[in-house]
Each structure stands twice: as C-alpha cells, then as structure tokens.
Design an enzyme around this catalytic site. Sequence first.
Site, mmCIF file in Angstrom:
data_model
loop_
_atom_site.group_PDB
_atom_site.id
_atom_site.type_symbol
_atom_site.label_atom_id
_atom_site.label_comp_id
_atom_site.label_asym_id
_atom_site.label_seq_id
_atom_site.Cartn_x
_atom_site.Cartn_y
_atom_site.Cartn_z
ATOM 1 N N ALA A 1 0.768 -1.360 -0.505
ATOM 2 C CA ALA A 1 -0.196 -0.161 -0.224
ATOM 3 C C ALA A 1 0.588 1.342 -0.182
ATOM 4 O O ALA A 1 0.857 2.007 0.862
ATOM 5 C CB ALA A 1 -0.958 0.228 1.441
ATOM 6 N N HIS B 1 6.956 5.792 2.057
ATOM 7 C CA HIS B 1 7.402 4.664 0.944
ATOM 8 C C HIS B 1 8.774 4.471 0.652
ATOM 9 O O HIS B 1 9.427 4.461 -0.183
ATOM 10 C CB HIS B 1 6.932 3.648 0.996
ATOM 11 C CG HIS B 1 5.727 2.887 1.853
ATOM 12 N ND1 HIS B 1 4.529 3.476 1.752
ATOM 13 C CD2 HIS B 1 5.769 1.503 2.878
ATOM 14 C CE1 HIS B 1 4.456 2.405 2.596
ATOM 15 N NE2 HIS B 1 4.753 1.878 3.805
ATOM 16 N N GLN C 1 10.715 0.773 16.606
ATOM 17 C CA GLN C 1 10.458 -0.345 14.591
ATOM 18 C C GLN C 1 11.814 0.284 15.099
ATOM 19 O O GLN C 1 12.978 -0.784 14.939
ATOM 20 C CB GLN C 1 9.743 -0.065 13.987
ATOM 21 C CG GLN C 1 9.880 -1.065 13.075
ATOM 22 C CD GLN C 1 8.957 -0.933 12.079
ATOM 23 O OE1 GLN C 1 8.441 -1.635 12.126
ATOM 24 N NE2 GLN C 1 9.197 -0.503 11.300
ATOM 25 N N ARG D 1 -2.368 3.575 7.209
ATOM 26 C CA ARG D 1 -3.544 3.065 7.919
ATOM 27 C C ARG D 1 -4.504 4.111 7.939
ATOM 28 O O ARG D 1 -5.276 4.711 8.554
ATOM 29 C CB ARG D 1 -3.484 2.597 9.157
ATOM 30 C CG ARG D 1 -2.850 1.293 9.304
ATOM 31 C CD ARG D 1 -2.813 1.223 10.785
ATOM 32 N NE ARG D 1 -2.568 -0.169 10.906
ATOM 33 C CZ ARG D 1 -1.057 -0.982 10.972
ATOM 34 N NH1 ARG D 1 -0.288 -0.188 11.322
ATOM 35 N NH2 ARG D 1 -1.096 -2.373 11.565
#
Length: 282
Positions: free
Chosen positions: A32, A37, A153, A187
């Site tokens: 997505a 990204h 993360q 999201r």
Amino acid sequence: MELIRIPRIVQDTCRKYLVKGRTLGFVPTMGALHDGHLSLIRRARMENDVTAVSIFVNPLQFSASEDLGRYPRNLDEDTRKIRNLDVDILFVPDENVMYPQGFATRVTVEALSGKLCGRFRPGHFEGVATVVAELLNIVSPTRAYFGQKDFQQSAIIRRMVKDLHFGVEIVVCPTIREHDGLAMSSRNSYMDEAQRQAASALYRCLTRAADAINAGERSPLRIKELMTAVLSSEPQIVQVDYASVYNPETLDEVKRIEGETLLAVAARLGDTRLIDNFIVNV
Ligand code: AMP
C-alpha cells in the site's frame, strides 16, 4: 525489475548482483505504498548500485484483535509505482514461505519491545524483529532503510542488528507528511473525513511541544501537559495511548529535557491507531 516470490531465488539473485563490491540497498514494506515508502526507495536507489524492495503483510506482528484482515493490499498499483523508481528486485513472499509449517523461531529485543507501543501491542515488535531478521538474511543487503515515523521499530532493528552482528547498515529516513503535517501511513485510509481532519492533532501536539522546548521549557511534565491539551481538544481522538518525552536510546521517559530527546505520541481515532514522533536536540 524482477518480481520474485521464492527466498532462495532472491538470495541467488542478490548474491549475483553483489559481485565486484557493488552495494545493495533494501527497503522492507507491507505494501500500500505511499510517498513515505517511495522516499525510502529513492534514498536506497541513490546510495546503492542495486535496490531491492519487499512487500509482505506480516501476520506475526498483528494481534488477533488488530487489522490484519483489512490492511490495504494493492500489489498491481505498488508494482507500477516501484517500476518507475528503477528498483531491481521486488520480493513478494507468501505467508507459507516466510512461516512454513514448523517455523518456531522468535526474535525478541528485550529491553525495548515492551515500552511505548509495545505496552499496547503485546507481541508486535517480536513479530517485526522476527520478520526483519528473516528478510535481512534472505536479501543480505549492504544497507536497509527504515522510516523515522516508526521510531521504536527502527530503534529495535538497530539494536537487533548490533546485538546479533547482522553486518548491515541501518539507515533511518525522515518522516514524509501530508500538507497538514499528518505523517503518511497506509492506515490513514481507514479514517472518515472528520477523523482525517482531526488526525493532524498528533503533528500539532508535537510541534507545540518542540516549540516550547526550543523556547527554553525543560520540564517533561509541562511538555506532556501541552501535548495532552492539544490532543484532548479533538473529540475525534477517543484515546491517547501515550504522549510524552523519552530518551531515544533507552525509550524511557526522561526526568529532564537535555540533549537528543524523543517526543512521541500514539492515539486512536475511532478504531484507527496513529503514531508520530519528533526528535529535538537541545
Ligand atoms: P510499513 O509498510 O508501514 O511497514 O512501512 C515500511 C517502511 O516505511 C517502514 O520503515 C516505515 O517506517 C516507513 N514509513 C512508513 N510511513 C512513512 C512515512 N510517512 N515517512 C517515512 N517513512 C515511512
């Protein structure tokens, strides 16, 4: 670009590319794809001879009550976007390839996984560390690229790579934002219009906190109050998981603001959970 689904073939292809001291930049994603990204992929492209991207919605990092089923998937559109960026290898493994029957290993980065988001998403970072360890071993990149948006993360991956001698350089790239400051996220598409408008409160609370710190405020308690005040002025925000001031290495809350400091927030709008963070240096 080669689209490959089998780890052994990715391994062979990456090794073939890596002859003669060439470098390989790797960007793991769950697809997505948005501009956040793509910024990682561009950076990997710029800094390396060969670029690999993976798309894998990792079931191990979703708890039973989370959004695995509705997580957005659009491989055709993602492939088109990646093709434009001159990516060499796109790795799209199936679940049974990453977790075949009998798969029994978990990677846990003890000290960092239970804090911040870990308190609200038990098992999440174990799932992340496990899949990233697998992916790094399959691709064997020179450098792997992660976004600052998911600060915890990236801290966990850096720790894992250091502790387990992975021999890959971890590059953390800036957060790419929408016009109103909302951090881009797959999201974001879950939100309705009212929630989407309210969502910029996460960015606004971080900006307000950073401004206060830059103006001389050093009390974490005062900063926490400022952040909470911005978030609680938005009725669409139904829950604030955390909004506070942390040491970026240990992820512990700080008693006084000095040096590199992490401002981080996680909040829920309806059933969409959003996170964001700033690093300030005073
Ligand atoms: P995901 O597909 O959400 O697992 O994200 C894949 C990578 O993209 C992770 O390293 C994320 O931190 C990074 N990323 C996600 N959103 C952004 C953003 N808005 N800006 C920069 N990087 C991002």
